[in-house]
Scaffold this active site. Structure first.
Site, short mmCIF file in Angstrom:
data_model
loop_
_atom_site.label_atom_id
_atom_site.label_comp_id
_atom_site.label_asym_id
_atom_site.label_seq_id
_atom_site.Cartn_x
_atom_site.Cartn_y
_atom_site.Cartn_z
N GLY A 1 -32.09 -27.36 107.61
CA GLY A 1 -32.05 -25.95 107.23
C GLY A 1 -33.21 -25.58 106.33
O GLY A 1 -34.37 -25.69 106.72
N ASP A 2 -32.88 -25.14 105.10
CA ASP A 2 -33.93 -24.77 104.13
C ASP A 2 -34.09 -25.84 103.06
O ASP A 2 -34.54 -25.55 101.95
CB ASP A 2 -33.59 -23.42 103.49
CG ASP A 2 -32.24 -23.44 102.78
OD1 ASP A 2 -31.50 -24.43 102.93
OD2 ASP A 2 -31.94 -22.47 102.05
N GLU A 3 -33.75 -27.07 103.38
CA GLU A 3 -33.87 -28.19 102.44
C GLU A 3 -34.99 -29.13 102.89
O GLU A 3 -35.12 -29.45 104.07
CB GLU A 3 -32.56 -28.97 102.35
CG GLU A 3 -31.40 -28.16 101.79
CD GLU A 3 -30.10 -28.91 101.83
OE1 GLU A 3 -29.28 -28.72 100.92
OE2 GLU A 3 -29.89 -29.70 102.78
#
Length: 333
Positions: free
Chosen positions: A244-246
């Site tokens: 994801g956004d990690e």
């Protein structure tokens, strides 16, 4: 009393052959030539059928149509060395002949040369075809090797950012931590979580969100813009899109203090990505660009891959509680 030795059996008499009959029975061109004059003193029937009767005529004039001995001729070398000599001779229309010479003595003590000519066109063509097939096979193997490398690279990389994917990151984390345990060297981990990324997707659309992820991937992968003078990571560091956004950044042979320097540099660099044309919609929507970073190090915070990840992840939440857009260090064990 010893037995008498067995009677010796009579040996068969060797068969006598006419030398010319033996030569005429050969399926190749045979000619006997005087090396002093290059004149033909004998031909077998195959030679006569191919070149006509050359008795007492020079071989190079009648066979090769040359006023001087052929360049490929090794007749004199055979006489001087007493060894067989040979030459492959290319002819028009992609034909090939193997010419061989051997010195022979006549009953009168003169030295002549037995010259044989064999058509090796079929063999040469097979050789050429074989070499062409080998080249094709080598080319196909190189292409297959390149395709396998590409497939392997795709299997370990994130399709959007080009960074290593979650699975490969886990493999590298376990490998580097084991290496650090054996060598007693430090290993640091930065865990990044974008701040308010859902808001970016909601207001600007997922296309802009993808561009944000792509540019962060380029930043973590060490790509520099013209105004930048220092890379965020070394060649030995491992950058990955965790999900994801990690994102995650593994720093081998880096103590906690060095990891903090990289985290601070990243915290300052990330907001500057808003200046890129692809991310201009962020300004239009009044959105900032930042991330919260958790820092953990081996052996200070953990001794296993799972515990190191957990420590860095916990530090991310500390950074978010402290106001986002900053880095936090995991508490010591």
């Amino acid at each position: 009393m010893s037995a008498p030795p067995p009677a010796e059996l009579p040996r068969p008499k060797p068969s006598a052959y006419d030398p010319k009959s033996l030569l005429n029975a050969q399926p190749v061109v045979v000619a006997v030539i005087s090396p002093d004059t290059y004149k033909v003193v004998f031909q077998n029937e195959v030679s006569i059928e191919k070149f006509g009767n050359l008795a007492q005529q020079t071989c190079h004039e009648k066979i090769a149509g040359s006023a001087a001995p052929c360049e490929f001729c090794k007749m004199r070398e055979a006489v001087l060395t007493g060894r067989h000599t040979a030459a492959e001779v290319p002819l028009p229309d992609n034909q090939f002949m193997l010419v061989q010479w051997a010195a022979v003595k006549t009953m009168e003590g003169e030295v002549h040369v037995a010259e044989t000519i064999t058509d090796i066109t079929a063999i040469k063509r097979q050789q050429v075809e074989k070499e062409a097939l080998i080249r094709q096979l080598e080319h196909a193997n190189r292409k297959l090797h390149d395709v396998n490398l590409q497939l392997h690279d795709r299997s370990i990389r994130d399709g959007l950012t080009g960074l290593y994917n979650h699975a490969h990151f886990q493999t590298q984390l376990a490998h580097l931590l084991s290496q650090a345990e054996r060598s007693g060297s430090p290993l640091s981990l930065l865990f990044l979580d974008l701040d308010d990324f859902k808001l970016i997707n909601d207001r600007c659309g997922h296309g802009v969100g993808d561009h944000v992820l792509i540019q962060i991937g380029a930043l973590l992968d060490g790509h520099l813009r013209p105004t930048e003078q220092r890379r965020l990571r070394r060649a030995s560091d491992i950058a990955a899109r965790y999900g994801g956004d990690e994102f995650a950044l593994l720093l081998p042979n880096t103590p906690l203090e060095g990891a903090q320097v990289v985290a601070d540099l990243l915290s300052h660099r990330l907001p500057t990505l808003r200046c890129l044309p692809e991310l201009a919609p962020l300004d239009a929507q009044g959105l900032s660009l930042s991330c919260s970073i958790g820092i953990a190090a081996f052996p200070t915070h953990a001794s296993t891959p799972i515990d190191l990840l957990a420590a860095a992840d916990a530090a991310v939440y500390v950074a978010k509680r402290n106001g986002k857009g900053q880095a936090a260090v995991a508490p010591s064990r």
